[in-house]
Scaffold this motif. Structure first.
Motif, PDB file in Angstrom:
ATOM      1  N   LYS A 128       1.051  -1.138  -0.118  1.00 51.27           N
ATOM      2  CA  LYS A 128       0.330   0.229  -0.092  1.00 51.27           C
ATOM      3  C   LYS A 128       0.863   1.262  -0.097  1.00 51.27           C
ATOM      4  O   LYS A 128       0.508   1.990  -0.506  1.00 51.27           O
ATOM      5  N   ALA A 129       2.351   0.935   1.042  1.00 53.30           N
ATOM      6  CA  ALA A 129       2.980   2.182   0.525  1.00 53.30           C
ATOM      7  C   ALA A 129       3.826   2.765  -0.713  1.00 53.30           C
ATOM      8  O   ALA A 129       3.419   3.734  -0.446  1.00 53.30           O
ATOM      9  N   LEU A 130       4.214   1.548  -1.079  1.00 60.77           N
ATOM     10  CA  LEU A 130       5.161   1.378  -2.602  1.00 60.77           C
ATOM     11  C   LEU A 130       3.885   2.535  -3.029  1.00 60.77           C
ATOM     12  O   LEU A 130       4.196   3.030  -4.228  1.00 60.77           O
ATOM     13  N   GLU A 131       2.248   1.320  -3.738  1.00 55.75           N
ATOM     14  CA  GLU A 131       1.227   2.059  -4.351  1.00 55.75           C
ATOM     15  C   GLU A 131       1.106   3.211  -4.496  1.00 55.75           C
ATOM     16  O   GLU A 131       0.696   4.195  -4.913  1.00 55.75           O
ATOM     17  N   SER A 132       1.106   4.221  -3.143  1.00 58.76           N
ATOM     18  CA  SER A 132       1.269   4.690  -2.745  1.00 58.76           C
ATOM     19  C   SER A 132       1.907   6.577  -3.490  1.00 58.76           C
ATOM     20  O   SER A 132       1.241   7.653  -3.336  1.00 58.76           O
ATOM     21  N   SER A 133       2.319   6.122  -3.492  1.00 58.61           N
ATOM     22  CA  SER A 133       3.956   6.843  -3.833  1.00 58.61           C
ATOM     23  C   SER A 133       4.348   6.900  -5.436  1.00 58.61           C
ATOM     24  O   SER A 133       4.724   5.937  -6.062  1.00 58.61           O
ATOM     25  N   GLN A 134       4.562   8.200  -6.465  1.00 61.63           N
ATOM     26  CA  GLN A 134       4.185   7.911  -7.996  1.00 61.63           C
ATOM     27  C   GLN A 134       5.819   7.429  -7.787  1.00 61.63           C
ATOM     28  O   GLN A 134       5.843   6.380  -9.174  1.00 61.63           O
ATOM     29  N   SER A 135       7.249   7.603  -6.900  1.00 62.71           N
ATOM     30  CA  SER A 135       8.420   6.882  -7.961  1.00 62.71           C
ATOM     31  C   SER A 135       8.660   5.579  -7.904  1.00 62.71           C
ATOM     32  O   SER A 135       9.324   5.145  -7.165  1.00 62.71           O
ATOM     33  N   THR A 136       7.207   5.204  -6.223  1.00 70.86           N
ATOM     34  CA  THR A 136       7.477   3.633  -6.276  1.00 70.86           C
ATOM     35  C   THR A 136       6.938   2.656  -6.958  1.00 70.86           C
ATOM     36  O   THR A 136       6.695   1.565  -6.509  1.00 70.86           O
TER      37      THR A 136
END
Length: 330
Positions: free
Chosen positions: A258-266
């Motif tokens: 969830k954290a990875l998908e919430s950031s544009q860079s990751t």
């Protein structure tokens, strides 16, 4: 795990409500399973009743036909005696209702069985409840025949049968021997359970009329204590005190995705894990963890205090359900 050549992993939990939640996530309705939820605002207790109605429900849930009542009370984790009394009252009400529903005869004698190992804190709930229990069966012999009936008290007896490693006997064998001598009308078995979610540890109580299979939540299957095996109704009261390490890792993985998908860079880095359903994620994690560390189970650091408080909560519920306003001599 169902077998070496079968890739399906069972998410280990003793809680019927968690089994049902897995299907709710997939928006699937289960044939043969009924669910009712309600919330007591005054006590902040959520109650969930899962009823397995037939063979189809048994196969879908992996549990026996019967009623599974769950009380969830987040405040139970706190040392608040007034709140624990409220939980006891609610549990007593549900316990009495299920006991009367389970038996077609008068409940003159109830045998309470404290399952578990008193030397292992997360497994000591059953023995600790027995340590707080007011037993009454001996009072007719001590104060005269008819004493219990005169004071409108149920005969309650209790036993802590230990575990097979201590006794060399199945718990069911010990209970059958006790039953031959005492002839109870109902058994209430108290045990520590395994949960799927950390959030349910120490603040969830499950009550069921299907009896219990000691150790099943951690993959240690023993002979069951059920009406079929013992010949009288068996109610089981349990509280989850441990959770599988693989389940904790899965929750962590989901949070990372969830954290990875919430950031544009990751974005996209957690795509593969996110494409797996819960069961596939759990199977992958167990395949990675268990060869290295074995089937680990985790318990909270304050489990000793939690079990101590809960043992009073459950024993008091039994008193309120079957010993209304007892009068003791002296």
């Amino acid at each position: 795990m169902e077998g070496k050549n079968n890739t399906r992993f069972e998410i280990r939990t003793d809680l019927a409500v968690e089994k049902k939640e897995d299907f709710k996530k997939e928006a699937r309705e289960l044939s043969g399973v009924s669910l009712k939820e309600w919330y007591e605002k005054e006590t902040e207790i959520k109650l969930t009743r899962v009823e397995i109605l037939n063979r189809a429900g048994e196969q879908a849930m992996g549990k026996a036909k019967g009623t599974y009542m769950t009380l969830e009370a987040g405040q139970m984790a706190k040392k608040d005696q007034d709140y624990h009394r409220q939980v006891s009252r609610e549990l007593a009400k549900q316990l009495k209702t299920l006991a009367e529903k389970s038996s077609d005869r008068d409940l003159n004698h109830i045998l309470v069985v404290g399952l578990g190992n008193p030397s292992v804190t997360p497994d000591s709930l059953g023995p600790r409840v027995l340590g707080n229990l007011c037993v009454t069966r001996h009072m007719d012999a001590e104060y005269g025949e008819g004493f219990l009936k005169e004071h409108k008290m149920t005969a309650i007896s209790g036993i802590v049968p230990g575990v097979m490693a201590q006794t060399g006997m199945e718990t069911a064998e010990i209970i059958r021997g006790v039953m031959d001598q005492t002839r109870p009308d109902l058994i209430i078995a108290i045990d520590a359970l395994a949960a799927r979610s950390v959030r349910r540890l120490g603040c969830t109580i499950q009550l069921t009329d299907t009896g219990i299979h000691p150790g099943s939540g951690v993959g240690n299957h023993r002979c069951g204590l059920t009406e079929r095996s013992l010949g009288i109704p068996v109610l089981a009261v349990g509280v989850p005190t441990v959770v599988g390490a693989a389940a904790i890792v899965q929750d962590t993985v989901q949070a990372v995705v969830k954290a990875l998908e919430s950031s544009q860079s990751t974005r996209g880095m957690g795509k593969y894990l996110d494409s797996l359903d819960d069961e596939q994620q759990y199977a992958l994690i167990r395949e990675l963890l268990e060869p290295e560390f074995g089937p680990l189970y985790v318990t909270p650091p304050d489990i000793d205090e939690t079990v101590k408080e809960l043992s009073f909560t459950i024993s008091e519920a039994i008193h309120q359900a079957f010993l209304p306003e007892p009068e003791f001599p002296g």
